[in-house]
Write an enzyme that holds these catalytic residues in place. Structure first.
Site, mmCIF file in Angstrom:
data_model
loop_
_atom_site.group_PDB
_atom_site.id
_atom_site.type_symbol
_atom_site.label_atom_id
_atom_site.label_comp_id
_atom_site.label_asym_id
_atom_site.label_seq_id
_atom_site.Cartn_x
_atom_site.Cartn_y
_atom_site.Cartn_z
ATOM 1 N N CYS A 3 0.806 -1.091 0.047
ATOM 2 C CA CYS A 3 -0.293 0.031 0.008
ATOM 3 C C CYS A 3 0.760 1.302 -0.162
ATOM 4 O O CYS A 3 1.316 1.653 -0.921
ATOM 5 C CB CYS A 3 -0.903 0.009 1.162
ATOM 6 S SG CYS A 3 -2.392 1.106 0.929
ATOM 7 N N HIS A 48 -3.348 -5.823 1.786
ATOM 8 C CA HIS A 48 -2.891 -5.998 3.116
ATOM 9 C C HIS A 48 -3.674 -7.320 3.358
ATOM 10 O O HIS A 48 -3.896 -8.259 2.518
ATOM 11 C CB HIS A 48 -3.688 -4.850 4.283
ATOM 12 C CG HIS A 48 -3.274 -3.730 3.946
ATOM 13 N ND1 HIS A 48 -2.248 -2.799 4.637
ATOM 14 C CD2 HIS A 48 -4.216 -2.459 3.192
ATOM 15 C CE1 HIS A 48 -2.327 -1.675 4.199
ATOM 16 N NE2 HIS A 48 -3.238 -1.566 3.502
HETATM 17 N N1 GLN Z 1 -1.734 6.761 1.932
HETATM 18 C C1 GLN Z 1 -1.935 5.864 1.184
HETATM 19 C C2 GLN Z 1 -3.414 5.766 0.566
HETATM 20 O O1 GLN Z 1 -4.362 6.268 1.398
HETATM 21 C C3 GLN Z 1 -1.768 4.386 1.770
HETATM 22 C C4 GLN Z 1 -2.652 3.891 2.647
HETATM 23 C C5 GLN Z 1 -2.397 2.483 2.971
HETATM 24 O O2 GLN Z 1 -1.025 2.264 3.406
HETATM 25 N N2 GLN Z 1 -3.140 1.744 3.690
HETATM 26 O O3 GLN Z 1 -3.575 5.654 -0.602
#
Ligand code: GLN
Length: 264
Positions: free
Chosen positions: A97, A209
Site C-alpha cells: 500500500c 494487506h
Molecule cells: N496513504 C495511502 C493511501 O491512502 C496508503 C494507505 C495505506 O497504506 N493503507 O492511498
C-alpha cells in the site's frame, strides 16, 4: 550453524497499518519452524545507510498519508540509494500500500504537496482528494508477473490466487514496470485498468494487506527461498508446513466472493 536471515522492516512504528506487522511475524515463524534463524532489523530514522545494505529480505507496510510523508522525508540521500540498490540487485521484498507508493516516482497526497519517491518502480500514485471514494474491501488477483508466476507454478504446482484486503485513497498508475497481478475482484491499483501491484526483480509491491503473507503462505515461502538462495548460493528446499488453517480461510473467502471455482 543454522542459516540466518536478516529481515529489514521499513519504519515499523510509522508503517504498519491494517496488520501489516503480520507479514513480518509470518516470515519469522515460517523460517523458525524450519530451523532457520531470523533477525529483525528496523530500517527507520535510527538506522544509517550502512544498515540498509546488510539485510537479506525487506518488508514495508502501509501508512496513512501523514505517516507516509514523514517516512518519505526521512528516506532520502544515502539511505534511499542503499534501499534502491538492494532491491534493484534482487534482494527480495514485500511492500504494501503506502510502501509501493514511496518506491515509485511520486505520491500526491489527498491534501498538500507532491512527495518525491525513490523512483525504483516505474509508477506514480495520486490521491484524488479527501472527497474521493476510498478503495476498500477484499481483493483477489491472479499473479501475472514473470518469473514469479513460473516460480509459484513449480513451488505449489499451480498459480494460486492471491487474497487480500485493500484500503487506500491513492491510485497507482504503472508505467514500464510490470503489474504483479490482474484483479478478479476488488479495485487493485486504481479501480480502472484491472492491474494489481507491481513486480520488479524480486520486489513484490501490492495494495493487498490481509495481512498478505498469512493469507497467502506460498508468497512467504517464495520470499524465504529466494532470500536464502541469494545469500547462501545453494538450492534451498523448504520443508512443507501444515497450512490447513490458511487453506480453509482461503476457501471460505473465495466462496464468499463468488470465486469457488478457484478452490484447489
Ligand atoms: N496513504 C495511502 C493511501 O491512502 C496508503 C494507505 C495505506 O497504506 N493503507 O492511498
Amino acid at each position: 550453524m543454522p542459516h540466518t536471515l536478516r529481515l529489514g522492516w521499513l519504519y515499523p512504528k510509522l508503517m504498519s497499518t491494517y496488520g501489516d506487522r503480520g507479514n513480518v511475524i509470518c516470515l519469522q515463524r515460517r523460517a523458525q519452524w524450519r530451523g532457520l534463524k531470523v533477525e529483525i532489523i528496523p530500517l527507520d530514522q535510527s538506522a544509517d545507510a550502512e544498515v540498509f545494505t546488510t539485510v537479506d529480505l525487506i518488508v514495508g507496510g502501509g501508512a496513512q498519508d501523514r505517516q507516509q510523508e514523514l517516512v518519505m522525508r526521512d528516506l532520502q540521500g544515502a539511505k534511499a540509494e542503499a534501499l534502491k540498490h538492494q532491491l534493484d540487485q534482487g534482494t527480495p521484498g514485500v511492500f504494501t500500500c503506502g510502501a509501493p507508493q514511496l518506491l515509485g516516482h511520486y505520491y500526491e497526497p489527498a491534501l498538500g504537496q507532491r512527495i518525491e519517491g525513490l523512483g525504483l518502480l516505474d509508477l506514480i500514485s495520486k490521491h484524488p482528494g479527501p472527497e474521493a471514494r476510498r478503495c476498500i474491501g477484499n481483493v483477489v488477483f491472479e499473479v501475472v508477473a514473470s518469473p514469479l508466476k513460473e516460480a509459484l507454478q513449480t513451488q505449489v504446482g499451480a498459480v494460486p490466487l492471491v487474497i487480500g484486503f485493500e484500503n487506500h485513497g491513492g491510485r497507482t498508475y504503472l508505467q514500464s514496470v510490470s503489474p504483479l497481478g490482474k484483479v478478479k475482484t476488488g479495485y487493485g491499483n486504481n479501480g480502472e485498468d484491472g492491474y494489481e501491484g507491481a513486480f520488479h526483480q524480486n520486489t513484490i509491491a501490492t495494495y493487498a494487506h490481509g495481512p498478505l503473507l498469512p493469507k497467502n503462505p506460498f508468497l512467504a515461502d517464495w520470499l524465504l527461498k529466494t532470500a536464502l538462495e541469494r545469500k547462501y548460493q545453494e538450492t534451498i528446499t523448504l520443508e512443507p508446513l501444515d497450512d490447513q488453517l490458511a487453506e480453509q480461510a482461503r476457501s471460505s473467502m473465495l466462496r464468499r466472493l463468488g470465486l469457488a471455482e478457484a478452490i484447489s
